[in-house]
Scaffold this motif. Structure first.
Motif, PDB file in Angstrom:
ATOM      1  N   GLY A 125     -28.987 -32.751   1.182  1.00  0.00           N
ATOM      2  CA  GLY A 125     -27.674 -32.829   1.781  1.00  0.00           C
ATOM      3  C   GLY A 125     -27.606 -31.972   3.023  1.00  0.00           C
ATOM      4  N   ILE A 126     -26.400 -31.666   3.462  1.00  0.00           N
ATOM      5  CA  ILE A 126     -26.212 -30.944   4.716  1.00  0.00           C
ATOM      6  C   ILE A 126     -25.267 -29.761   4.501  1.00  0.00           C
ATOM      7  N   ASP A 127     -25.166 -28.916   5.496  1.00  0.00           N
ATOM      8  CA  ASP A 127     -24.205 -27.807   5.540  1.00  0.00           C
ATOM      9  C   ASP A 127     -24.329 -26.877   4.332  1.00  0.00           C
ATOM     10  N   PRO A 128     -25.524 -26.402   3.996  1.00  0.00           N
ATOM     11  CA  PRO A 128     -25.661 -25.587   2.788  1.00  0.00           C
ATOM     12  C   PRO A 128     -25.048 -24.199   2.946  1.00  0.00           C
ATOM     13  N   ASP A 129     -24.474 -23.721   1.852  1.00  0.00           N
ATOM     14  CA  ASP A 129     -23.941 -22.363   1.743  1.00  0.00           C
ATOM     15  C   ASP A 129     -24.776 -21.604   0.720  1.00  0.00           C
ATOM     16  N   LEU A 130     -24.856 -20.289   0.886  1.00  0.00           N
ATOM     17  CA  LEU A 130     -25.608 -19.442  -0.030  1.00  0.00           C
ATOM     18  C   LEU A 130     -24.693 -18.341  -0.531  1.00  0.00           C
ATOM     19  N   ALA A 131     -24.605 -18.190  -1.870  1.00  0.00           N
ATOM     20  CA  ALA A 131     -23.767 -17.159  -2.469  1.00  0.00           C
ATOM     21  C   ALA A 131     -24.437 -16.640  -3.738  1.00  0.00           C
ATOM     22  N   TRP A 132     -24.095 -15.410  -4.116  1.00  0.00           N
ATOM     23  CA  TRP A 132     -24.633 -14.774  -5.308  1.00  0.00           C
ATOM     24  C   TRP A 132     -23.471 -14.369  -6.214  1.00  0.00           C
ATOM     25  N   SER A 167     -22.928 -30.191   1.134  1.00  0.00           N
ATOM     26  CA  SER A 167     -22.334 -31.515   1.236  1.00  0.00           C
ATOM     27  C   SER A 167     -23.401 -32.552   0.898  1.00  0.00           C
ATOM     28  N   GLY A 168     -23.102 -33.396  -0.091  1.00  0.00           N
ATOM     29  CA  GLY A 168     -24.105 -34.346  -0.581  1.00  0.00           C
ATOM     30  C   GLY A 168     -24.200 -35.599   0.272  1.00  0.00           C
ATOM     31  N   LEU A 169     -24.456 -35.412   1.556  1.00  0.00           N
ATOM     32  CA  LEU A 169     -24.617 -36.548   2.460  1.00  0.00           C
ATOM     33  C   LEU A 169     -26.048 -37.052   2.349  1.00  0.00           C
ATOM     34  N   GLU A 170     -26.219 -38.272   1.881  1.00  0.00           N
ATOM     35  CA  GLU A 170     -27.540 -38.872   1.727  1.00  0.00           C
ATOM     36  C   GLU A 170     -27.854 -39.686   2.982  1.00  0.00           C
ATOM     37  N   MET A 171     -28.999 -39.361   3.603  1.00  0.00           N
ATOM     38  CA  MET A 171     -29.328 -39.978   4.884  1.00  0.00           C
ATOM     39  C   MET A 171     -30.741 -40.523   4.864  1.00  0.00           C
ATOM     40  N   GLY A 174      -9.175 -35.783  -0.355  1.00  0.00           N
ATOM     41  CA  GLY A 174      -9.346 -37.224  -0.195  1.00  0.00           C
ATOM     42  C   GLY A 174      -9.602 -37.651   1.225  1.00  0.00           C
ATOM     43  N   LEU A 175      -9.559 -36.703   2.164  1.00  0.00           N
ATOM     44  CA  LEU A 175      -9.923 -37.034   3.536  1.00  0.00           C
ATOM     45  C   LEU A 175     -11.419 -37.331   3.613  1.00  0.00           C
ATOM     46  N   THR A 176     -11.820 -37.983   4.682  1.00  0.00           N
ATOM     47  CA  THR A 176     -13.212 -38.385   4.826  1.00  0.00           C
ATOM     48  C   THR A 176     -14.132 -37.181   5.016  1.00  0.00           C
ATOM     49  N   ALA A 177     -15.398 -37.354   4.658  1.00  0.00           N
ATOM     50  CA  ALA A 177     -16.499 -36.446   4.991  1.00  0.00           C
ATOM     51  C   ALA A 177     -16.278 -35.008   4.543  1.00  0.00           C
ATOM     52  N   PRO A 178     -16.138 -34.742   3.228  1.00  0.00           N
ATOM     53  CA  PRO A 178     -16.104 -33.352   2.778  1.00  0.00           C
ATOM     54  C   PRO A 178     -17.435 -32.664   3.073  1.00  0.00           C
ATOM     55  N   GLU A 179     -17.377 -31.528   3.738  1.00  0.00           N
ATOM     56  CA  GLU A 179     -18.597 -30.852   4.186  1.00  0.00           C
ATOM     57  C   GLU A 179     -18.304 -29.377   4.418  1.00  0.00           C
ATOM     58  N   ALA A 180     -19.312 -28.656   4.920  1.00  0.00           N
ATOM     59  CA  ALA A 180     -19.186 -27.255   5.323  1.00  0.00           C
ATOM     60  C   ALA A 180     -18.620 -26.355   4.228  1.00  0.00           C
ATOM     61  N   PRO A 181     -19.130 -26.436   2.983  1.00  0.00           N
ATOM     62  CA  PRO A 181     -18.585 -25.574   1.939  1.00  0.00           C
ATOM     63  C   PRO A 181     -19.011 -24.115   2.125  1.00  0.00           C
TER      64      PRO A 181
END
Length: 517
Positions: free
Chosen positions: A132-139, A150-154, A189-196
């Protein structure tokens, strides 16, 4: 229960906006020991992932780049607007971490680490199970590392499916993904959930995302839950930030990261575009806005436009062979040092047209971000046995150039200005009697930037200065086509030097950005 603030009533920040001007999208920021560090996206350009530093959140210094070699990101063959997408910068146990997706590249999701954010950074650890894209890292409290993305499959740059916001525990020593990714809250419900991005605050875990697409519908929404894994409940006032449907000067606001400001107030650092007429010539830049909290939820102020009151000056003589070590130089799919030479002729930067001009897939081009709507870039050019000059690049299809070559008469220099977009190429030529000429590109903000009334964009002027100092205008035109709305969705203008035939030498490269633009 406290009263819930209206976004318009939140006291706005007085910080400059854009905060980091020019092509600097998808910002992520951390505060470590009183110093702020921010990283932004670079797509097909190298070096990748610029690192900026500030102690007051107003003045930012470009101190280095995460990926200084092509092998770290593997973008030699990736198409334009693919490559190094949105990063997240975090600090944990004495190490700085940058996690990022290399779209349409073999590396996929990569985590880079460094003890000093100025570098050097590691070779990068691949996380093969993060698709996917826009990965975040947390502990979490136990030190367990989570990647939320974001689980965008390309398939290359073609979108196949979108699976919403996903998350998995990972081992940052081996790169192993420790579980099947779980689905998390994916917005309103908006398009393209990303950048978490995940944050822990006052006993809650908060999941902030972008949704609505990266254009004029771009928005920021947030949810909270009892743990890093959720379950998450969305804020009742989502989206907490959006410029959609407004006439604000700063549009496309989204892809935000939360950080505590110097005065103790929370801030959102985010991307946005500033309109000049009806278009945004500089692309997606880094902005900031203030946040207030009520009932355990953040409320964001609209993003103000507050350009810096001082001008900017840069000048490179190329007498120093380390001039390309300045972290602001960029090249396409290659490092600037692999494209240009500073030791072939003292005092000159030399380019050889091995791959093609500014409109080729991997041009022989080195440039810098255009950071002001009103700007002047110039360089003294000796066309030697070749042809080349100054240009503005959005991608290989949308370019502008002013080119010098020896006159067919054998005396003096022919200068040609070109404006290129798909299916159309316009050119204008003139001649001057000198063997070396100063080429100049000037961009001018429109007299008014009211998108409701002004039909034009910025003015782009291409000119040549002869040996007597007289500037001769070759042509000028409306810059609307060479903007993020028309030309490219993700990047911005990069302006610099290129060769398209033979050998071309450059000296005295200068950039001036006007105050307030």
């Amino acid at each position: 229960m406290t009263s819930q603030p209206d976004s318009a009533s939140i006291e706005p920040t007085e910080l400059p906006n854009p905060l980091i001007p020019g092509f600097n999208p998808d910002p992520s920021c951390v505060l470590v020991d009183g110093t702020y560090y921010a990283v932004t996206s670079t797509f097909e350009y190298l070096p990748a992932l610029p690192v900026y530093r500030s102690t007051d959140f107003a003045t930012w210094e470009h101190i280095g780049n995460v990926a200084t070699r092509e092998e770290q990101v593997g973008i030699a063959g990736t198409p334009s607007t693919a490559g190094v997408w949105a990063p997240t910068l975090r600090y944990h146990d004495g190490l700085y971490h940058v996690i990022v997706t290399v779209a349409a590249g073999a590396r996929g999701c990569v985590v880079f680490t460094a003890t000093d954010p100025a570098g050097p950074w590691s070779e990068g650890l691949g996380l093969d199970g993060v698709q996917g894209i826009d990965p975040d890292l947390a502990w979490d409290e136990n030190g367990t590392a989570y990647v939320t993305y974001s689980g965008l499959e390309m398939d290359g740059t073609r979108v196949i499916a979108h699976h919403g916001i996903l998350q998995a525990r990972v081992d940052l020593t081996t790169g192993e993904v420790l579980e099947k990714p779980r689905e998390l809250w994916s917005g309103t419900g908006l398009t393209a959930p990303e950048a978490p991005h995940l944050y822990r605050r006052d006993g809650f875990w908060y999941l902030m995302i972008a949704e609505g697409g990266t254009g004029y519908g771009h928005s920021v929404s947030i949810a909270r839950g009892p743990s890093a894994e959720g379950p998450f409940e969305g804020a009742p006032h989502n989206p907490i930030l959006s410029a959609s449907g407004t006439d604000r000067r700063v549009q496309c606001t989204g892809h935000a990261d939360l950080v505590r400001g110097p005065d103790g107030r929370d801030l959102l650092i985010l991307l946005g575009t500033r309109t000049a007429g009806r278009t945004s010539p500089l692309g997606r830049e880094t902005y900031v806005t203030a946040v207030d909290w009520a009932d355990g939820w953040p409320y964001a102020a609209p993003v103000p436009y507050n350009p810096r009151s001082e001008s900017a000056e840069e000048y490179f003589e190329f007498t120093d062979t380390t001039a390309l070590a300045d972290p602001g130089w960029l090249a396409v799919g290659r490092t600037p040092e692999s494209v240009a030479s500073l030791d072939e002729r003292p005092g000159y930067l030399t380019l050889h047209a091995d791959s093609g001009g500014i409109d080729s897939f991997r041009p022989d081009f080195v440039g810098r971000r255009q950071r002001h709507v009103t700007s002047t870039v110039s360089a003294r050019v000796d066309p030697a046995d070749g042809r080349g000059g100054l240009g503005i690049r959005l991608d290989e299809n949308f370019t502008i150039g002013v080119v010098a070559e020896r006159s067919p008469t054998g005396r003096g220099t022919r200068v040609t200005a070109r404006a290129s977009m798909p299916t159309l190429l316009n050119s204008w030529s003139t001649e001057v009697p000198d063997d070396e000429v100063v080429l100049r590109i000037t961009t001018l903000a429109p007299a008014s930037c009211d998108p409701q009334w002004l039909p034009s964009g910025d003015l782009i002027r291409l000119s040549v200065v002869d040996a007597t100092g007289v500037e001769k205008r070759v042509t000028e035109f409306d810059g609307r086509v060479w903007s993020v709305e028309t030309a490219v969705p993700f990047t911005g203008r990069v302006i610099g030097m290129f060769a398209e035939e033979g050998t071309v030498r450059f000296a005295d490269f200068g950039y001036h950005g006007a105050a307030g633009t």
